[in-house]
Scaffold this active site. Structure first.
Site, PDB file in Angstrom:
ATOM      1  N   GLN A 205       0.980  -1.166   0.027  1.00 14.65           N
ATOM      2  CA  GLN A 205      -0.065  -0.083  -0.252  1.00 14.65           C
ATOM      3  C   GLN A 205       0.864   1.270   0.024  1.00 14.65           C
ATOM      4  O   GLN A 205       0.530   2.371  -0.303  1.00 14.65           O
ATOM      5  CB  GLN A 205      -0.930   0.153   1.240  1.00 14.65           C
ATOM      6  CG  GLN A 205      -2.039  -1.084   1.195  1.00 14.65           C
ATOM      7  CD  GLN A 205      -1.609  -2.211   2.053  1.00 14.65           C
ATOM      8  OE1 GLN A 205      -0.387  -2.632   1.944  1.00 14.65           O
ATOM      9  NE2 GLN A 205      -2.588  -3.094   2.397  1.00 14.65           N
ATOM     10  N   ASP A 246      -6.218   1.691  12.527  1.00 10.42           N
ATOM     11  CA  ASP A 246      -7.438   0.956  12.303  1.00 10.42           C
ATOM     12  C   ASP A 246      -8.542   0.689  13.440  1.00 10.42           C
ATOM     13  O   ASP A 246      -9.739   0.720  13.053  1.00 10.42           O
ATOM     14  CB  ASP A 246      -7.268  -0.583  11.550  1.00 10.42           C
ATOM     15  CG  ASP A 246      -6.707  -0.262  10.428  1.00 10.42           C
ATOM     16  OD1 ASP A 246      -5.654  -0.153  10.102  1.00 10.42           O
ATOM     17  OD2 ASP A 246      -7.445  -0.327   9.418  1.00 10.42           O
ATOM     18  N   LYS A 257      -1.528  -0.896  10.075  1.00  9.29           N
ATOM     19  CA  LYS A 257      -0.884  -2.049   9.077  1.00  9.29           C
ATOM     20  C   LYS A 257       0.348  -2.671   9.686  1.00  9.29           C
ATOM     21  O   LYS A 257       1.136  -2.029  10.492  1.00  9.29           O
ATOM     22  CB  LYS A 257      -0.559  -1.238   7.938  1.00  9.29           C
ATOM     23  CG  LYS A 257      -0.030  -2.168   6.782  1.00  9.29           C
ATOM     24  CD  LYS A 257      -0.657  -3.487   6.610  1.00  9.29           C
ATOM     25  CE  LYS A 257      -2.236  -3.353   6.128  1.00  9.29           C
ATOM     26  NZ  LYS A 257      -2.980  -4.313   5.953  1.00  9.29           N
TER      27      LYS A 257
HETATM   28  O1  MRU Z   1      -5.355  -3.412   5.164  1.00  8.48           O
HETATM   29  P1  MRU Z   1      -5.339  -2.039   4.547  1.00  8.48           P
HETATM   30  O2  MRU Z   1      -4.607  -1.490   3.626  1.00  8.48           O
HETATM   31  O3  MRU Z   1      -6.954  -1.656   4.738  1.00  8.48           O
HETATM   32  O4  MRU Z   1      -4.801  -1.346   6.015  1.00  8.48           O
HETATM   33  C1  MRU Z   1      -4.889   0.196   5.866  1.00  8.48           C
HETATM   34  C2  MRU Z   1      -4.263   0.835   7.238  1.00  8.48           C
HETATM   35  O5  MRU Z   1      -3.734   0.080   8.047  1.00  8.48           O
HETATM   36  C3  MRU Z   1      -4.349   2.183   7.252  1.00  8.48           C
HETATM   37  O6  MRU Z   1      -3.004   2.799   7.840  1.00  8.48           O
HETATM   38  C4  MRU Z   1      -5.464   2.485   8.311  1.00  8.48           C
HETATM   39  O7  MRU Z   1      -6.608   2.036   7.930  1.00  8.48           O
HETATM   40  C5  MRU Z   1      -5.615   3.935   8.380  1.00  8.48           C
HETATM   41  S1  MRU Z   1      -6.514   4.688   6.849  1.00  8.48           S
HETATM   42  C6  MRU Z   1      -6.655   6.341   7.219  1.00  8.48           C
END
Ligand code: MRU
Length: 354
Positions: A205, A246, A257
C-alpha cells in the site's frame, strides 16, 4: 488542490439519491490503472472490502454504509419492515468482511440506528433517509480529514520529511486521508515537506498507493523497503513519523498495518516523534486495550505469491497477520478532528465526544 473521490454515492437521477449505486476507486489496480467500480450489489461491496479494492479504515466504513443503503433500496415498498430487514441483513453480512478497522462496525451501527429511528417513515422516504445517512458519513469523514490536516500541520516545519507506513491518505478515506492530511495542508500553504513511504509488505500500500497519490499532488515522495526504515532514521532523514490507525483502544494502543509497531520502536530508538492520526470514528472506547483488538489474518498467498510469482517455496509455513498494535507508550500524540491528544491517552479519550 483537488481531493480524490475514493468512495461516493452516484444517484441514477438528479432529483433523488434513490435509486443509486456506490462508486469506488479499485485500489487493487493502482498504480497501473485508475479505474472505478460501480455497483449497488451488496455481494460486490463485501468482496470489494475483503479483497482491498476499497481499503483503509474510514473508506471501509463509508463503503459499508453505502453498501447497506444500497441493499435497503432493493426492498419492496409495502411498508418499512422489508426495508429494515434488508438493512440489517446487509449490515450483518458486511460486518464479516474484515475484523480490525472499527470504522466498519461504527458505520454499520450508525446506519442501523438511523433505520430504526426512522421506521415510521413511508418505505421510499426511509430508503432515501438511509442513503442520505451514508452520504453524510462520507461528507463528515471528509471534514474530519481536513480538520486532522489542520491540527497535524502545526507539527510540521519547512523542510521536514515525514515517514509513513501503509496508506492513510486520500485513498483510505473520503478525501485527504489522515496521516497524509497534514502533508497536503502544509503543501497547500507553501511549506516544503516531503514523505518517505515504507513500501508496506505484503500488499505494498505504501509504494503502490501512498507514492501514487502524493505524486498526483506534486508532493515529493521517496519509497523505501520496509527494512530500510532504521537506516534512514539513523541517517537523520526523518523528522517525524505519521501513521493512520484501524482501531484505537480506550488506553491509546493503536492497531495499524502490520509493521507499524516496528516503525514506532525504531522512532523511539532514534528520538523521532511518532504520531497516530485518525478520526474519532477510529477510536473504540469499548475496546479497553490493544490486546482486545481483533487482528485480521490474511490469505498466506498474499505473502507467498504476492504479485504473480512465487516468492516462497510451495507448502512452507506462513504467518500472515495484517495488523499490529503499537502500545500507547510509543505514541507522542493522537491527532483527531478535535485536536492533538497527548498522553496519558486514557483520560484524553474518555473526555472525547464520540
Ligand atoms: O489493509 P489496509 O490497507 O486496509 O490497511 C490500512 C491501514 O492500515 C491504514 O493505515 C489505516 O486503515 C488508516 S487509513 C486512514
Amino acid at each position: 488542490m483537488r481531493a480524490l473521490r475514493t468512495v461516493e454515492w452516484l444517484a441514477d437521477t438528479p432529483d433523488s439519491p434513490v435509486p443509486g449505486r456506490v462508486r469506488l476507486i479499485d485500489q487493487t489496480r493502482l498504480p497501473g490503472e485508475l479505474v472505478w467500480l460501480e455497483t449497488a450489489d451488496v455481494d460486490a461491496i463485501w468482496k470489494a472490502i475483503q479483497t482491498l479494492q476499497v481499503r483503509g479504515a474510514p473508506a471501509i466504513g463509508i463503503a459499508a454504509a453505502m453498501g447497506a443503503a444500497a441493499a435497503a433500496q432493493t426492498a419492496d415498498e409495502t411498508d418499512s419492515a422489508p426495508v429494515l430487514a434488508a438493512l440489517h441483513a446487509a449490515a450483518d453480512y458486511l460486518a464479516t468482511s474484515r475484523p480490525t478497522a472499527v470504522n466498519l462496525f461504527w458505520a454499520l451501527a450508525r446506519m442501523r440506528a438511523v433505520g430504526e429511528t426512522n421506521r415510521a417513515l413511508p418505505p421510499r422516504a426511509l430508503k432515501t433517509r438511509l442513503v442520505r445517512e451514508a452520504i453524510a458519513i462520507r461528507d463528515e469523514d471528509a471534514a474530519m480529514c481536513r480538520a486532522i490536516g489542520r491540527h497535524g500541520a502545526t507539527l510540521l516545519h519547512d523542510g521536514d520529511t515525514v515517514l509513513t507506513h501503509c496508506n492513510a491518505g486520500g485513498l483510505a478515506a473520503a478525501e485527504f486521508g489522515t496521516a497524509l492530511a497534514p502533508i497536503y495542508t502544509a503543501h497547500a500553504v507553501g511549506l516544503r515537506v516531503s514523505v518517505i513511504a515504507d513500501e508496506t509488505r505484503p500488499l505494498l500500500q505504501g509504494s503502490r498507493l501512498t507514492a501514487w497519490e502524493l505524486r498526483q499532488a506534486g508532493i515529493p515522495v521517496t519509497v523505501i523497503c520496509d527494512n530500510m526504515a532504521a537506516q534512514v532514521m539513523h541517517e537523520g532523514r526523518v523528522a517525524l513519523v505519521f501513521v493512520g490507525a484501524d482501531r484505537i483502544a480506550a488506553n491509546g494502543d493503536a492497531a495499524n498495518k502490520i509493521g507499524t509497531y516496528g516503525v514506532a520502536i525504531l522512532a523511539q530508538a532514534h528520538g523521532i516523534p511518532f504520531y497516530v492520526l485518525a478520526p474519532t470514528s477510529t477510536i473504540d472506547p469499548a475496546t479497553p486495550d490493544g490486546a482486545a483488538i481483533p487482528i485480521e489474518q490474511r490469505a498466506v498467498e498474499e505473502i507467498t505469491h504476492g504479485f504473480g510469482r512465487a516468492t516462497a517455496p510451495d507448502g512452507v509455513a506462513v504467518y500472515a497477520p495484517a495488523f499490529d498494535v503499537t502500545p500507547a507508550r510509543l505514541i507522542a500524540g493522537i491527532v483527531c478532528e478535535h485536536g492533538i491528544l497527548c498522553p496519558p491517552f486514557a483520560a484524553a479519550i474518555a473526555a472525547l465526544k464520540h
